[in-house]
Design a protein around this motif. Structure first.
Motif, short mmCIF file in Angstrom:
data_model
loop_
_atom_site.label_atom_id
_atom_site.label_comp_id
_atom_site.label_asym_id
_atom_site.label_seq_id
_atom_site.Cartn_x
_atom_site.Cartn_y
_atom_site.Cartn_z
N ASP A 15 -60.32 -31.02 -1.21
CA ASP A 15 -61.65 -30.56 -0.82
C ASP A 15 -62.23 -31.26 0.41
O ASP A 15 -63.43 -31.23 0.64
N GLY A 16 -61.38 -31.89 1.22
CA GLY A 16 -61.90 -32.51 2.43
C GLY A 16 -60.99 -33.63 2.92
O GLY A 16 -59.90 -33.84 2.40
N TRP A 17 -61.48 -34.31 3.92
CA TRP A 17 -60.70 -35.39 4.53
C TRP A 17 -61.24 -36.74 4.06
O TRP A 17 -62.43 -36.91 3.89
N MET A 18 -60.34 -37.70 3.91
CA MET A 18 -60.72 -39.06 3.54
C MET A 18 -60.02 -40.04 4.45
O MET A 18 -59.08 -39.69 5.19
N ILE A 19 -60.46 -41.28 4.41
CA ILE A 19 -59.87 -42.34 5.22
C ILE A 19 -59.07 -43.27 4.31
O ILE A 19 -59.54 -43.67 3.25
N ILE A 20 -57.87 -43.61 4.75
CA ILE A 20 -57.06 -44.64 4.11
C ILE A 20 -56.73 -45.66 5.18
O ILE A 20 -56.28 -45.31 6.27
N ALA A 21 -56.99 -46.93 4.89
CA ALA A 21 -56.82 -47.99 5.90
C ALA A 21 -55.94 -49.10 5.33
O ALA A 21 -56.42 -50.19 5.00
N VAL A 22 -54.66 -48.83 5.21
CA VAL A 22 -53.70 -49.80 4.67
C VAL A 22 -53.37 -50.81 5.76
O VAL A 22 -52.92 -50.45 6.85
N GLY A 23 -53.60 -52.09 5.48
CA GLY A 23 -53.46 -53.12 6.50
C GLY A 23 -52.23 -53.99 6.39
O GLY A 23 -51.95 -54.79 7.27
N ASN A 24 -51.44 -53.87 5.28
CA ASN A 24 -50.26 -54.71 5.14
C ASN A 24 -49.24 -54.05 4.22
O ASN A 24 -49.52 -53.02 3.58
N ASP A 25 -48.07 -54.64 4.14
CA ASP A 25 -46.97 -54.05 3.35
C ASP A 25 -47.29 -54.02 1.86
O ASP A 25 -46.88 -53.09 1.15
N ARG A 26 -47.99 -55.05 1.37
CA ARG A 26 -48.33 -55.07 -0.06
C ARG A 26 -49.22 -53.90 -0.42
O ARG A 26 -49.00 -53.23 -1.44
N GLN A 27 -50.23 -53.65 0.40
CA GLN A 27 -51.10 -52.51 0.16
C GLN A 27 -50.33 -51.20 0.25
O GLN A 27 -50.59 -50.27 -0.53
N PHE A 28 -49.38 -51.11 1.16
CA PHE A 28 -48.59 -49.88 1.28
C PHE A 28 -47.75 -49.65 0.02
O PHE A 28 -47.65 -48.52 -0.48
N THR A 29 -47.18 -50.72 -0.51
CA THR A 29 -46.40 -50.60 -1.75
C THR A 29 -47.29 -50.11 -2.89
O THR A 29 -46.90 -49.22 -3.68
N ASN A 30 -48.50 -50.66 -3.00
CA ASN A 30 -49.43 -50.22 -4.04
C ASN A 30 -49.82 -48.76 -3.85
O ASN A 30 -49.93 -48.01 -4.83
N LEU A 31 -50.04 -48.36 -2.61
CA LEU A 31 -50.38 -46.96 -2.34
C LEU A 31 -49.26 -46.03 -2.80
O LEU A 31 -49.52 -45.00 -3.45
N CYS A 32 -48.02 -46.40 -2.49
CA CYS A 32 -46.88 -45.57 -2.89
C CYS A 32 -46.77 -45.47 -4.42
O CYS A 32 -46.44 -44.40 -4.97
N GLU A 33 -47.06 -46.56 -5.10
CA GLU A 33 -47.05 -46.54 -6.57
C GLU A 33 -48.07 -45.53 -7.09
O GLU A 33 -47.77 -44.72 -7.98
N LEU A 34 -49.27 -45.55 -6.54
CA LEU A 34 -50.34 -44.67 -7.02
C LEU A 34 -50.08 -43.21 -6.68
O LEU A 34 -50.55 -42.31 -7.38
#
Length: 395
Positions: free
Chosen positions: A242-261
């Motif tokens: 239903d629209g656009w959002m912002i994702i601001a992943v700043g490091n590899d740990r956050q990227f791993t968590n994002l992929c999990e979710l």
């Protein structure tokens, strides 16, 4: 409790946005700001609109609270004498006339420091008081282009775009307020004032920050990246149901968590994406994969989920959502004041949250010349003298 700058008197000979934004900051912090205009009012923003509220410009209201207003005709010698009289008791004078104007009026720093050696004198011009363009006027939109800011704003499809607010003016106002306070602090040690030569172009170039550093180190001219970050991936806008959002992943740990979710755990360890450098090189491919996942749910669903797991994210709010947001309300970022013409007005609040010397909204954005008699009587003008000055169109 008095404001942090209580006892500091500022003569404000500026108009439009950069200078008035600076002096509003000083006024919010407790300084006595005296806004000087020509008789009848000469700040162009008084006429800029719509919108108006009972004939008062919303643009003018945004940058002029916590000030008193006097009108003085600076094109007359008597008017300039009034300014010199005010300078005797002032701590700061700030102007944004074109380079050479204050010298022509004999109101430049070299002359005014003879009147008051403790005066902090701030000049805001488009290009500064040195260099081949020093005589030219400066405008935020033009400086956004000249400084390089527009060359990196927008996408290849959209072409160059300016920022939606006059951000160079705002940043120049902030730099002016910071410079003035630094000069006032130094004056406590030396007992002497000094001149500040501030230019919109300088501020624009300095504000390029990491983009400037990237170019100066690599020699590579940056491309327009739209909402993408030049150094970090994924750090952009992404599609949801239903629209656009912002994702601001700043490091590899956050990227791993994002992929999990997003139920794509293996993506975090793929040779194309396992480090930020790899993700930067394969930005487009990764973006397409993430969009395909994010498009399965609503923006609110993802923001709620990611926030619970410390993934930096957020919505792209419209103004109505901004000013109805509970966090904005909790931080008192909407303030109300009574204005003699506009009635009850709402303004964006101050971001300065000082624990003891709190910001107060003491004065509405003034009518042109609203405090002329009051201010001039404070420096010794009689009622008869004021009447004569009015009859001669000096004030």
């Amino acid at each position: 409790m008095a404001g942090a700058l209580e006892g500091i008197k500022v003569l404000d000979l500026t108009r439009v946005l950069a200078g008035p934004h600076c002096t509003m900051i000083l006024g919010d912090l407790g300084a006595d700001v005296i806004k000087v205009e020509a008789p009848g009012g000469s700040d162009e923003t008084r006429e800029w609109g719509p919108p108006f509220q009972n004939g008062v410009s919303a643009y003018y209201l945004c940058a002029n609270r916590n000030k008193r207003s006097i009108t003085v005709n600076l094109k007359t010698e008597k008017g300039r004498e009034i300014i010199r009289s005010l300078v005797k008791e002032a701590d700061v004078l700030i102007h944004n006339f074109k380079t050479g104007t204050m010298e022509k009026w004999i109101l430049d720093y070299e002359d005014l420091q003879k009147v008051n050696s403790r005066l902090v004198f701030c000049s805001i011009t488009g290009f500064g008081e040195t260099g081949p363009m020093r005589q030219l006027p400066g405008y935020d939109f033009i400086i956004q282009g000249m400084s390089g800011l527009m060359s990196i704003t927008g996408s290849e499809e959209s072409g160059s775009l300016k920022i939606g607010v006059a951000m160079i003016d705002i940043l120049t106002g902030l730099h002016a307020a910071l410079s003035i306070q630094a000069a006032l602090l130094e004056r406590e040690k030396s007992g002497q004032g000094q001149k500040i030569d501030l230019s919109l172009l300088d501020v624009g170039v300095a504000s390029l920050a990491n983009v400037a550093s990237n170019y100066l180190i690599s020699g590579k001219v940056p491309k327009k990246l739209g909402n993408d970050h030049p150094n970090i991936v994924p750090y952009s806008t992404f599609r949801t149901v239903d629209g656009w959002m912002i994702i601001a992943v700043g490091n590899d740990r956050q990227f791993t968590n994002l992929c999990e979710l997003l139920h794509c755990h293996d993506l975090a360890f793929h040779e194309k994406f396992h480090t930020n450098a790899c993700r930067l090189e394969n930005r487009q491919e990764l973006t397409e994969i993430l969009n395909s996942r994010l498009e399965t749910q609503s923006m609110d669903y993802w923001i709620d989920l990611f926030s619970k797991h410390n993934i930096p994210c957020g919505p792209i709010n419209t103004m109505d959502r901004v000013f109805s947001h509970p966090q904005v309300s909790a931080r008192e970022m909407v303030v109300e004041m009574n204005h003699p013409l506009a009635g009850n007005i709402k303004l964006a609040g101050s971001p300065f949250k000082l624990s003891r010397t709190k910001v107060e909204m003491k004065r509405h954005p003034p009518l042109a010349g609203e405090h002329t008699d009051e201010v001039l009587q404070e420096i010794g003008f009689s009622v008869e003298e004021l009447d004569q000055l009015k009859n001669n169109h000096i004030i």
